[in-house]
Every structure is written in structure tokens, then in C-alpha cells.
Design an enzyme around this catalytic site. Structure first.
Site, short mmCIF file in Angstrom:
data_model
loop_
_atom_site.label_atom_id
_atom_site.label_comp_id
_atom_site.label_asym_id
_atom_site.label_seq_id
_atom_site.Cartn_x
_atom_site.Cartn_y
_atom_site.Cartn_z
N HIS A 85 -123.22 3.17 6.70
CA HIS A 85 -123.26 3.24 8.15
C HIS A 85 -124.51 2.53 8.67
O HIS A 85 -125.45 2.27 7.91
CB HIS A 85 -123.26 4.70 8.60
CG HIS A 85 -121.93 5.38 8.43
ND1 HIS A 85 -121.79 6.72 8.15
CD2 HIS A 85 -120.67 4.87 8.51
CE1 HIS A 85 -120.51 7.02 8.06
NE2 HIS A 85 -119.81 5.91 8.27
N LYS A 89 -127.94 1.24 6.46
CA LYS A 89 -127.86 -0.10 5.84
C LYS A 89 -129.17 -0.52 5.19
O LYS A 89 -129.19 -1.21 4.17
CB LYS A 89 -127.40 -1.13 6.88
CG LYS A 89 -125.96 -0.92 7.33
CD LYS A 89 -125.44 -2.08 8.14
CE LYS A 89 -124.08 -1.75 8.77
NZ LYS A 89 -123.06 -1.39 7.79
N THR A 111 -117.13 -2.96 3.03
CA THR A 111 -116.94 -3.36 4.43
C THR A 111 -117.80 -4.58 4.75
O THR A 111 -118.73 -4.93 4.02
CB THR A 111 -117.26 -2.20 5.37
OG1 THR A 111 -118.51 -1.61 4.99
CG2 THR A 111 -116.19 -1.12 5.30
N GLY A 138 -116.28 -1.25 9.56
CA GLY A 138 -115.66 0.07 9.58
C GLY A 138 -114.88 0.40 10.84
O GLY A 138 -113.70 0.79 10.76
N ASP A 143 -112.77 0.84 6.64
CA ASP A 143 -112.62 2.02 5.79
C ASP A 143 -111.16 2.23 5.41
O ASP A 143 -110.86 2.63 4.28
CB ASP A 143 -113.17 3.25 6.50
CG ASP A 143 -114.67 3.17 6.73
OD1 ASP A 143 -115.41 3.15 5.74
OD2 ASP A 143 -115.09 3.11 7.90
N HIS A 170 -114.69 5.64 14.35
CA HIS A 170 -113.62 5.61 13.34
C HIS A 170 -113.73 6.82 12.40
O HIS A 170 -113.45 6.72 11.22
CB HIS A 170 -113.69 4.31 12.55
CG HIS A 170 -115.00 4.06 11.86
ND1 HIS A 170 -116.21 4.07 12.51
CD2 HIS A 170 -115.30 3.81 10.55
CE1 HIS A 170 -117.19 3.84 11.65
NE2 HIS A 170 -116.66 3.69 10.45
#
Length: 273
Positions: A85, A89, A111, A138, A143, A170
């Protein structure tokens, strides 16, 4: 520190992966994990080893991620997926930087942004690195695409650095990925501390041919709950359909009672006319 005041020793054991350690000849406080791993864990070597009498052990980034020969080649195994996320990162980049050699033993997927970072660290055209599919970001379905790879039996493990403090548009896709990883009993790592531990297990497994330590990279597995679920579904099917698709007695009685109730209601309405 110059080579004149250092000596290099490499230690092997059946329980540990190959680790290259530099001994400090001048007695300065040693390092047991690299600066990258310190940052990833949010700890210093002093925090970890303040009571350790052996203070002369130095480990730099190259030593912590010492290269080794893997029993398996990347195409022998299912993909390793890396996802992070936004607020995680940076931690994922530290993790990849600290373990470049080991991660390059796998086919890598993930991703979009994470894969872009992977290729910048490992080299997009590096002939020694094998990349699987690059999924979308994502929120744009990445995902879900990893989910598809998983159920099609091409994901062996997932390093997913999840942000537990942020809302995600999401969220349904994230929960689906976590749920399916558990349904199919696929290795799932969701935070840096677990990743730091798991990477050493993977090194041991690759170096010593230990499929038993990471079986989801080779075999299709399932949660122990799957058998119970399937038995319950079979029972429901038998109760509703009977044998060979014929209605069961219980279902037939329910249908007749419903029809009788309908006819009674219509007859009552007719008699009131």
C-alpha cells in the site's frame, strides 16, 4: 574500515542459511543486521543485541544478502507476488534493497507501482531476473488480477505490506485476496517483521531443496476448512435435491403444503364473493 583491519569469515550450518560476516579487528561495536534491515524493522543492532557479548560481528548489506546457489530455478516454481500500500511502499523498497539476491531466485509478479520499483532495483532487462505479469494498480483491479493468478495456480507466495491505518477504495479486492490466499493455503506475509523472518526461511529452503518449507510454490493446497465446507454443501444438495436429481420427500411435502395453502387462500377469497 580498510581490509588491513578486517578479516572475512563465512559460516555454514544445517539450520541457517549462508551468512557472510565481517569481523571487526579493532573491537568496535558490531552490526548483526544491515542498515536497511534496521530501518525496515524500526530497530537498531543495539536494541537487538545489547546483551550479546560478541560485539565484533559486522554485517553489511552485501553480507546480509549473500548470494547463493538455489536448488530450484525460477521457472520450477510458482510466482512470488509483492504488493505494498502507498504508505508501505518505502518499507517494501527497503525490503527489496536488502534482499535483492534472494528475491531474484523467484519469478516476481505484483501490482503496477511495486513492480516498477522492483524493476528499478533489480534491473528491468537483467537476464538473471525473471518477471511474471505486471498487474494494474490496486484500486484499478491489480489485487483482483493477483487473485486470478492465485486461483489459476500460478502464485506460490505473497508479500503484501498492508497499511492498517488507511482506508482503501478497493477494500473488497484486498479482502478477497487475503481470503483466497487462506482458502488455497498460500504463503501470505503481511508486515515487515514477518517478512524479515520469512526471507531467511526461503533462503534455507532454496539452498537445501526443502520443498516442505514452502510447498505452495509447487503444489495446489487448500485450507483444512475446505473439506468441512464441501461436506456441508454436499449435505445441502442431498436435502434439497434428493438422489439423482429427484426431489426429496421433505422438499416434495413442502411444495405440496405451499400449493395447498395457496389453493385454500384462493378458495376463501372466492367464497366471500
Amino acid at each position: 574500515m580498510s581490509d588491513a583491519i578486517r578479516s572475512l569469515s563465512v559460516q555454514f550450518s544445517s539450520r541457517d542459511s549462508v551468512v557472510s560476516r565481517t569481523q571487526a579487528a579493532n573491537g568496535e561495536t558490531g552490526r548483526r543486521v544491515s542498515a536497511l534491515s534496521e530501518h525496515l524493522l524500526g530497530l537498531t543492532n543495539a536494541d537487538l543485541f545489547e546483551d550479546d557479548e560478541d560485539t565484533n560481528t559486522l554485517i553489511d548489506e552485501d553480507d546480509e544478502d549473500a548470494n547463493f546457489d538455489s536448488v530450484y530455478v525460477p521457472n520450477d516454481m510458482r510466482c512470488l507476488a509483492l504488493i505494498a500500500h502507498n504508505n508501505m511502499k518505502g518499507a517494501m523498497k527497503d525490503f527489496v534493497d536488502a534482499h535483492k539476491n534472494l528475491l531474484s531466485k523467484f519469478r516476481l509478479t505484483g501490482t503496477n507501482t511495486t513492480m516498477t520499483m522492483l524493476k528499478s532495483v533489480l534491473g528491468e532487462d537483467n537476464p538473471n531476473v525473471f518477471y511474471g505479469p505486471t498487474c494494474s494498480s490496486g484500486p484499478l483491479g491489480g489485487d483482483a488480477q493477483v487473485c486470478a493468478q492465485l486461483v489459476l495456480e500460478d502464485i506460490g507466495g505473497i508479500f503484501f505490506f498492508m497499511d492498517p491505518l488507511a482506508a482503501h477504495p478497493h477494500e473488497a479486492d484486498i479482502q478477497s485476496l487475503v481470503r483466497l490466499a487462506n482458502v488455497h493455503n498460500v504463503m501470505l506475509v503481511t508486515n515487515p517483521c514477518t517478512a524479515h523472518s520469512m526471507i531467511e526461511m526461503l533462503r534455507l529452503a532454496l539452498e537445501n531443496g526443502r520443498k516442505d518449507l514452502f510447498p505452495s510454490f509447487f503444489l495446489t493446497l487448500e485450507s483444512p476448512s475446505v473439506a468441512a465446507y464441501q461436506a456441508a454443501q454436499k449435505q445441502v444438495l442431498l436435502e434439497k435435491s434428493g438422489v439423482e436429481g429427484k426431489p426429496s420427500d421433505k422438499l416434495r411435502i413442502e411444495q405440496l403444503e405451499s400449493q395447498l395453502e395457496t389453493l385454500t387462500s384462493k378458495l376463501g377469497a372466492f367464497l366471500k364473493l
